[in-house]
Design a protein around this motif. Structure first.
Motif, PDB file in Angstrom:
ATOM      1  N   TRP A 152       1.356   3.688  -8.660  1.00 10.10           N
ATOM      2  CA  TRP A 152       1.196   3.862  -7.212  1.00 10.10           C
ATOM      3  C   TRP A 152       2.524   4.096  -6.505  1.00 10.10           C
ATOM      4  CZ3 TRP A 152      -3.119   3.467  -3.840  1.00 10.10           C
ATOM      5  CH2 TRP A 152      -4.351   3.353  -4.512  1.00 10.10           C
TER       6      TRP A 152
ATOM      7  N   CYS B  14      -3.816  20.581   0.272  1.00 13.29           N
ATOM      8  CA  CYS B  14      -2.424  20.116   0.279  1.00 13.29           C
ATOM      9  C   CYS B  14      -1.592  20.964   1.248  1.00 13.29           C
ATOM     10  CB  CYS B  14      -1.815  20.211  -1.117  1.00 13.29           C
ATOM     11  SG  CYS B  14      -2.494  19.046  -2.286  1.00 13.29           S
TER      12      CYS B  14
ATOM     13  N   ALA C 179       3.370   7.585  -4.868  1.00  9.72           N
ATOM     14  CA  ALA C 179       2.537   7.907  -3.711  1.00  9.72           C
ATOM     15  C   ALA C 179       2.914   7.039  -2.520  1.00  9.72           C
ATOM     16  CB  ALA C 179       1.070   7.715  -4.060  1.00  9.72           C
ATOM     17  N   ILE C 180       3.182   5.759  -2.767  1.00 10.35           N
ATOM     18  CA  ILE C 180       3.516   4.863  -1.661  1.00 10.35           C
ATOM     19  C   ILE C 180       4.855   5.247  -1.051  1.00 10.35           C
ATOM     20  CG2 ILE C 180       4.108   2.482  -1.067  1.00 10.35           C
ATOM     21  CD1 ILE C 180       1.917   1.566  -2.944  1.00 10.35           C
ATOM     22  N   SER C 181       5.858   5.539  -1.891  1.00 13.13           N
ATOM     23  CA  SER C 181       7.134   5.909  -1.266  1.00 13.13           C
ATOM     24  C   SER C 181       7.022   7.245  -0.548  1.00 13.13           C
ATOM     25  CB  SER C 181       8.304   5.876  -2.257  1.00 13.13           C
ATOM     26  OG  SER C 181       7.975   6.474  -3.461  1.00 13.13           O
ATOM     27  N   GLY C 182       6.191   8.153  -1.075  1.00 15.27           N
ATOM     28  CA  GLY C 182       5.967   9.416  -0.370  1.00 15.27           C
ATOM     29  C   GLY C 182       5.349   9.188   1.000  1.00 15.27           C
ATOM     30  N   ALA C 183       4.306   8.337   1.031  1.00 12.04           N
ATOM     31  CA  ALA C 183       3.649   8.030   2.301  1.00 12.04           C
ATOM     32  C   ALA C 183       4.625   7.346   3.256  1.00 12.04           C
ATOM     33  CB  ALA C 183       2.430   7.145   2.045  1.00 12.04           C
TER      34      ALA C 183
ATOM     35  N   ILE D 190       6.869   9.901   4.887  1.00 11.32           N
ATOM     36  CA  ILE D 190       6.201  10.701   5.922  1.00 11.32           C
ATOM     37  C   ILE D 190       5.997   9.881   7.194  1.00 11.32           C
ATOM     38  CG2 ILE D 190       4.080  11.944   6.494  1.00 11.32           C
ATOM     39  CD1 ILE D 190       3.861  12.556   3.465  1.00 11.32           C
ATOM     40  N   ILE D 191       5.532   8.631   7.015  1.00 15.13           N
ATOM     41  CA  ILE D 191       5.278   7.781   8.187  1.00 15.13           C
ATOM     42  C   ILE D 191       6.585   7.522   8.948  1.00 15.13           C
ATOM     43  CG2 ILE D 191       4.536   5.481   8.926  1.00 15.13           C
ATOM     44  CD1 ILE D 191       2.578   5.583   6.487  1.00 15.13           C
TER      45      ILE D 191
ATOM     46  N   GLY E 255       8.589  14.369   1.348  1.00 11.57           N
ATOM     47  CA  GLY E 255       7.642  13.254   1.358  1.00 11.57           C
ATOM     48  C   GLY E 255       6.360  13.583   0.619  1.00 11.57           C
ATOM     49  N   THR E 256       5.767  14.747   0.918  1.00 16.01           N
ATOM     50  CA  THR E 256       4.488  15.076   0.278  1.00 16.01           C
ATOM     51  C   THR E 256       4.681  15.379  -1.209  1.00 16.01           C
ATOM     52  OG1 THR E 256       4.707  17.375   0.998  1.00 16.01           O
ATOM     53  CG2 THR E 256       3.353  15.942   2.351  1.00 16.01           C
TER      54      THR E 256
ATOM     55  N   LEU F 192       4.156  12.151  -2.547  1.00 19.05           N
ATOM     56  CA  LEU F 192       2.780  11.740  -2.262  1.00 19.05           C
ATOM     57  C   LEU F 192       1.793  12.446  -3.197  1.00 19.05           C
ATOM     58  CD1 LEU F 192       0.935  10.109  -0.347  1.00 19.05           C
ATOM     59  CD2 LEU F 192       0.782  12.150   1.065  1.00 19.05           C
TER      60      LEU F 192
END
Lengths: 325, 335
Positions: free
Chosen positions: A290, B124, A293-297, A300-301, B145-146, B149
């Motif tokens: 995970w 995407c 995905a968590i660091s990516g999110a 973005i946030i 970031g994506t 993700l």
């Protein structure tokens, strides 16, 4: 205090909330010893992010930092293998010099030939990695081949904090002084804020960008030695993809990708935020799958929040005038 | 990074984009000629370097080095001309491929698998596009970031496992041949090259892309819906990544979350090598096509000489910097 603008306070708050949330799942996370470990683990990211900050401030980007780190680290390890008796202080000087030299290559291409920084560093990134392979033929250098002095330095503990952590603290202090107390620091902001105006105030834009790359390179070189010594292994792919973490830390920390705005404290907090996220996931029993995905999110946030906070209010006047009519 | 030239005042007078059309065209033409010369040179060097090079099947194999990347590079070229960038394309491949695997495991046949792959890419792209056009975030940051993700979601779904056992007819996309040595991928590449050339160079949409890249405010005031065009370009890049995912998954016959790692930088390299200005506003699709061949020939030729992949990347890096530096050096020495 003027240094603590609202953005930094928000980010600090976010980190504290994050740490509090993690401690509800695993109380041991907020034990001082563990927090020191998290800081220590994040130290390479902090050092590299501060170098990247300077580069981004001048409207450039350095994608070659991780490759620079890997190449410099490998050279340090090879020197250590060839001459185990060489004092570590000499190796550190060599590391910083090699890193600065590699950074200077980027800087010269940007300054003298006007090539866009993203293109230059994309190229040197792959070249540096390839050079490591040429030097080593793909061989690893392992712990037993390195001298104890070489691997010992970043791990030594002073006042409860490992030397690696102290070096990060020292770099934060030095960079804070450079950015706020020197003409060079002011030039970085000026060049990124408005290059046209900077030229008229007598600042050489290209040369300032060159120095930004040299600083970024020197810090990457220093981190190269620290990284290799700490993990006691050197190979081609070390720190692969880390350049994007470094850019992400800067962006989370509120460094404007368009240049000219951002602070040392913000960068520090951005790196710490990413460091806490990455260190917390395993301890609170989240599958390592995970993590990405968590660091990516999180990136973005954080960026979304930052851009909301940083948006100029200038044009709102016009809109509200329309509304009142 | 920024639209404005950081070197500022002393350049403004002699570097104004968007006008002096004939000189711009000349410049572009000479760029493509230069690239073509490089391609021919490498081709000749290759045929001298290895006796195995001039073989129809070998040359056909060589095209797989670039066809998938080039599919994305066409859309990326338009995106970069418009002043944006998408660093998440390789991660989109990973996620699209994973979704295809999920659909395959659910028992669907090839048509649904392919549609799922294309659809995942499109979604995407839409996600990137919304973040950039609606929230006004810089695309380089959004897609960093994506990138984590999208690939992260693949890791969540797949863990350290892999999807295997795609239906036999699915292999057609990556392993099939249309005529003798002409592979399906090469045909897709050629068709896309023609379509993108027409779209960018012969339509109002293409003109709008250039206009936005040169001056977004000016484009807006001349009636171009800047955000909508950018949204379409992100969707297109996502769709092309989905298509590349279909071809790559079909060719490999399996999906791993680490699929296509690092490909985003190769795609950007291909685009920049093709003469697309990374700061936006200029470049051509034929340039990208030639750049694709150059990169394919370099990696294939070095491969025949048993040179490892990572050393090839040195050549690609040097090629990228060299091809861009040389004309500038020449101007400096001349001027």
């Amino acid at each position: 205090m003027t240094i603590l603008k609202s953005r930094e306070v928000i980010l600090l708050g976010a980190i504290l909330v994050l740490v509090a949330l993690i401690s509800t799942r695993f109380i041991g996370f907020i034990a001082p010893k563990n927090l020191v470990n998290v800081f220590n683990d994040t130290s390479p990211l902090i050092i590299l992010a501060l170098g990247q900050m300077v580069v981004i401030l001048t409207r450039c980007i350095d994608l070659s930092v991780a490759a620079n780190l890997a190449l410099t680290g490998m050279i340090c390890a090879m020197i250590n293998v060839a001459a185990p008796g060489l004092p570590v202080s000499v190796i550190i000087v060599v590391a910083v010099s090699i890193g600065a030299f590699l950074g200077a290559i980027n800087g010269l291409l940007v300054w003298k030939l006007d090539i866009p920084p993203i293109v230059v560093t994309l190229g040197t990134m792959t070249i540096f990695r390839g050079v490591i392979f040429l030097l080593t033929d793909g061989q690893w250098i392992n712990a037993h081949e390195m001298s104890t002095a070489f691997t010992g330095v970043p791990r030594g503990v002073i006042l409860g904090i490992p030397v690696l952590g102290w070096i990060a603290i020292a770099i934060v202090v030095i960079m804070a002084l450079v950015m706020s107390r020197t003409t060079l620091g002011r030039a970085f902001y000026a060049v990124g804020g408005n290059p046209h105006a900077a030229v008229y105030t007598g600042i050489n834009v290209g040369r300032t960008q060159f120095f930004a790359f040299v600083i970024s390179g020197a810090l990457a070189g220093l981190t190269g030695y620290l990284w290799i010594a700490r993990y006691a292994v050197a190979y081609v792919d070390i720190a692969g993809g880390f350049e994007l973490d470094v850019v992400a830390a800067c962006v989370i920390g509120g460094i404007s990708i368009a240049g000219g705005s951002g602070t040392v404290i913000g960068t520090l907090l951005g790196a710490l935020f990413l460091g806490v996220v990455k260190n917390a996931l395993p301890v609170v029993d989240i599958s390592p799958f995970w993590q990405l995905a968590i660091s990516g999110a999180a990136i973005i946030i954080a960026v979304t929040f930052n851009s909301r906070a940083g948006r100029t209010k200038g044009r709102v006047i016009l809109k509200s005038a329309e509304v009142t009519q | 990074m920024s639209r404005t030239d950081p070197q500022a005042p002393h350049h403004v007078s002699r570097h104004i984009p968007d006008q002096l059309r004939s000189s711009l065209e000349r410049k572009l033409k000479s760029w493509e000629t230069l690239l073509l010369a490089v391609a021919v040179g490498i081709f000749i060097l290759n045929s001298f370097a290895s006796p195995y090079f001039l073989n129809a099947w070998n040359l056909s194999d060589a095209t797989f080095n670039f066809t998938e990347k080039a599919m994305i590079a066409f859309a990326m070229a338009l995106l970069i001309i418009s002043g944006e960038i998408d660093l998440s394309v390789a991660a989109i491949i990973a996620l699209s491929s994973t979704i295809m695997g999920v659909v395959m495991q659910a028992g669907f046949g090839t048509p649904v698998i392919v549609l799922a792959g294309l659809g995942a890419g499109l979604i995407c792209g839409a996600f990137n596009g919304i973040l950039v056009t609606r929230l006004g975030l810089p695309s380089i940051v959004v897609t960093i970031g994506t990138m984590s993700l999208f690939r992260g979601i693949s890791y969540i779904i797949l863990g350290d496992g892999a999807f295997r056992g795609y239906p036999a007819d699915f292999a057609w996309f990556g392993q099939g041949y249309v005529f003798w040595v002409i592979s399906v991928e090469l045909v897709i590449f050629a068709i896309l090259a023609v379509i993108y050339t027409i779209v960018l160079h012969k339509t109002n949409f293409g003109r709008a892309v250039y206009a936005i890249g040169n001056n977004p405010t000016g484009a807006l005031f001349s009636g171009i819906r800047v955000q909508r065009v950018k949204m379409i370009l992100f969707l297109l890049t996502g769709l092309m990544s989905g298509l590349a995912a279909v071809c790559l998954t079909s060719r490999l016959g399996s999906t791993r979350p680490s699929i296509a790692t690092g490909m985003e930088l190769e795609v950007v390299t291909m685009v920049v090598l093709g003469g697309i200005n990374i700061l936006g506003g200029s470049g051509s699709i034929p340039g990208v096509v030639i750049a694709a061949f150059v990169m394919g020939l370099v990696t294939f030729g070095l491969g025949l000489l048993n040179i490892p992949g990572i050393v090839m990347s040195i050549f690609i890096g040097l090629l990228l910097i060299g091809v861009i530096a040389l004309p500038r050096l020449w101007v400096k020495i001349k001027g």
